[in-house]
Design a protein around this motif. Structure first.
Motif, mmCIF file in Angstrom:
data_model
loop_
_atom_site.group_PDB
_atom_site.id
_atom_site.type_symbol
_atom_site.label_atom_id
_atom_site.label_comp_id
_atom_site.label_asym_id
_atom_site.label_seq_id
_atom_site.Cartn_x
_atom_site.Cartn_y
_atom_site.Cartn_z
ATOM 1 N N UNK A 1 -0.731 -2.628 -6.472
ATOM 2 C CA UNK A 1 -0.598 -2.112 -5.109
ATOM 3 C C UNK A 1 0.789 -2.427 -4.528
ATOM 4 N N UNK A 2 1.364 -3.579 -4.895
ATOM 5 C CA UNK A 2 2.685 -3.933 -4.373
ATOM 6 C C UNK A 2 3.716 -2.877 -4.776
ATOM 7 N N UNK A 3 3.673 -2.484 -6.045
ATOM 8 C CA UNK A 3 4.626 -1.502 -6.538
ATOM 9 C C UNK A 3 4.454 -0.163 -5.823
ATOM 10 N N UNK A 4 3.208 0.237 -5.626
ATOM 11 C CA UNK A 4 2.936 1.519 -4.965
ATOM 12 C C UNK A 4 3.406 1.501 -3.510
ATOM 13 N N UNK A 5 3.090 0.426 -2.801
ATOM 14 C CA UNK A 5 3.489 0.315 -1.398
ATOM 15 C C UNK A 5 5.017 0.296 -1.266
ATOM 16 N N UNK A 107 0.534 3.083 5.014
ATOM 17 C CA UNK A 107 -0.882 2.771 4.818
ATOM 18 C C UNK A 107 -1.713 4.045 4.712
ATOM 19 N N UNK A 108 -1.357 5.056 5.497
ATOM 20 C CA UNK A 108 -2.129 6.308 5.462
ATOM 21 C C UNK A 108 -2.142 6.930 4.070
ATOM 22 N N UNK A 109 -1.105 6.667 3.294
ATOM 23 C CA UNK A 109 -0.977 7.289 1.976
ATOM 24 C C UNK A 109 -1.763 6.564 0.884
ATOM 25 N N UNK A 115 -10.187 3.708 1.533
ATOM 26 C CA UNK A 115 -10.995 3.948 2.728
ATOM 27 C C UNK A 115 -10.425 3.275 3.958
ATOM 28 N N UNK A 116 -11.165 3.410 5.070
ATOM 29 C CA UNK A 116 -10.720 2.840 6.327
ATOM 30 C C UNK A 116 -9.935 3.828 7.177
ATOM 31 N N UNK A 117 -9.362 3.312 8.235
ATOM 32 C CA UNK A 117 -8.603 4.154 9.165
ATOM 33 C C UNK A 117 -7.414 3.368 9.686
ATOM 34 N N UNK A 118 -6.308 4.057 9.957
ATOM 35 C CA UNK A 118 -5.143 3.426 10.551
ATOM 36 C C UNK A 118 -4.833 4.111 11.876
ATOM 37 N N UNK A 365 -3.027 -5.123 5.496
ATOM 38 C CA UNK A 365 -4.091 -4.183 5.865
ATOM 39 C C UNK A 365 -4.986 -3.875 4.671
ATOM 40 N N UNK A 366 -4.378 -3.686 3.508
ATOM 41 C CA UNK A 366 -5.160 -3.424 2.290
ATOM 42 C C UNK A 366 -6.079 -4.599 1.990
ATOM 43 N N UNK A 367 -5.567 -5.812 2.161
ATOM 44 C CA UNK A 367 -6.399 -7.000 1.947
ATOM 45 C C UNK A 367 -7.598 -7.006 2.896
#
Length: 387
Positions: A1-5, A107-109, A115-118, A365-367
């Motif tokens: 996830x770090x690389x993607x973010x 985060x939206x991407x 899941x979830x909402x921003x 936020x992902x956490x």
């Protein structure tokens, strides 16, 4: 996830720099941030956010939402964009707001997979009348699981605290008379103000050491040979918790009531600005943020700065778990509310740390979304922390 973010942040970096530079070059005072507000909205709409403009009837506020593919926690990012008189963005709200909007977009991407909402909130007038106060009172943050923002500074600092504050105005009404020929016919409103200050100074001996009470005489008469029939004093009263502030404010009001009784004046008490709640940092959320920004290459995070000021983000922290850390924008010592600070917000070093900060805000936020244990600890801490 770090690389993607990190990759997603780099992809929009130029758009964020453009946003930051535009707001920097078009400084607007609180509740006048029309260009700045619209610039944020345009970028968020471009990336698929549904935006409520003129949010809660606040002209330069907005609420921008992006929903993931499945239910989950709602992450809130707080964007500021008001400037200071004369020197423009000497507090760096241009890059602060850009960082929050950038975090929301990144985060939206990734929400399609987790899941979830921003929600990105445009929050005007932090330097003056603090729109977050109204927004909190009107329920803007009631559905937010956690709220985050990061403020530019000389170094990286952990999220700390701020003082709860109430702005109180005392208006004393007396009676004019010739101060030499017939002073006995007058009722001196200025005497009541002066004795209010004296009473408050005596009160200081019996208050907690980290409280602050400071004020001015706004009006105290117009000529030395006329007994003043109108005098006005304004005070900021600050305390570390909202509960103790309430107790302290009553004591300060009693100081004014006693002074008014002694002088024989009429007294009117009101609030002349919004009251700010103390910032309550959620330590579980803060630890997650600090862990993530270290993963992104920030080696030194200083302990929270000791603060005797007040923030409207404090009001948000009484509604939902909140953090307000700081990120470094200069390799040299700089002081906020200066042109030097303003200019530092548009330098490569500032952008380097903006990118890292966005990454940390998103990873945190992902956490929260993926780690049920972390979310439970955050929520339990919020319920039990004294406010």
């Amino acid at each position: 996830m770090i690389k993607k973010v990190s990759q997603l942040t780099e992809e929009i970096k130029n758009e964020l720099i453009t946003l930051n530079e535009y707001i920097l070059n078009n400084p607007e005072l609180g509740n006048e941030e029309i260009k700045s507000c619209n610039a944020h909205i345009d970028l968020l709409k471009k990336h698929g956010f549904a935006v409520k403009e003129n949010y809660l009837d606040i002209k330069t506020a907005f609420r921008a939402e992006f929903k993931g593919s499945k239910p989950g926690p709602t992450i809130g990012y707080l964007a500021e964009y008001d400037a200071l008189p004369e020197i423009g963005h000497g507090c760096g709200h241009n890059i602060l707001g850009t960082t929050s909007t950038g975090a929301g977009i990144v985060l939206s991407k990734v929400l399609s997979s987790i899941g979830g909402k921003v929600v990105v909130f445009g929050t005007p007038a932090e330097e003056t009348c603090g729109a977050k106060v109204d927004m909190a009172d009107k329920g803007a943050f009631d559905d937010i699981t956690v709220a985050m923002m990061a403020h530019p500074a000389d170094h990286h600092y952990k999220s700390g605290d701020s003082l709860a504050m109430e702005a109180i105005e005392f208006t004393f009404k007396g009676k004019t008379a010739h101060a030499a020929a017939c002073p006995e016919e007058g009722i001196n409103a200025l005497d009541a103000v002066i004795n209010t200050f004296n009473n408050i100074n005596a009160l200081r001996e019996h208050t907690k050491s980290d409280c602050r009470i400071h004020g001015i005489i706004k009006e105290g008469g117009h000529a030395a040979n006329i007994v003043p029939d109108l005098a006005i004093a304004q005070f900021y009263v600050r305390a570390t918790t909202k509960s103790y502030l309430k107790e302290l404010v009553e004591k300060v009001k009693n100081c004014a009531k006693g002074a008014s009784l002694a002088a024989g004046t009429e007294l009117k008490i009101c609030n002349y600005e919004y009251s700010y709640d103390n910032l309550v940092t959620n330590q579980n959320l803060s630890k997650a943020y600090c862990k993530n920004i270290k993963k992104l290459g920030v080696e030194k995070i200083h302990e929270a700065k000791e603060s005797y000021g007040s923030l409207d983000a404090g009001n948000v922290s009484h509604v939902c778990p909140t953090i307000h850390p700081y990120f470094g924008i200069s390799q040299n010592p700089i002081v906020a509310h200066t042109t030097t600070f303003r200019d530092a917000t548009n330098q490569p070093f500032a952008y380097e740390n903006m990118v890292k900060t966005i990454g940390a805000l998103v990873l945190t936020a992902v956490d929260v979304i993926e780690n049920n244990n972390l979310l439970h600890n955050i929520q339990e801490e919020f319920k039990t922390t004294e406010k």
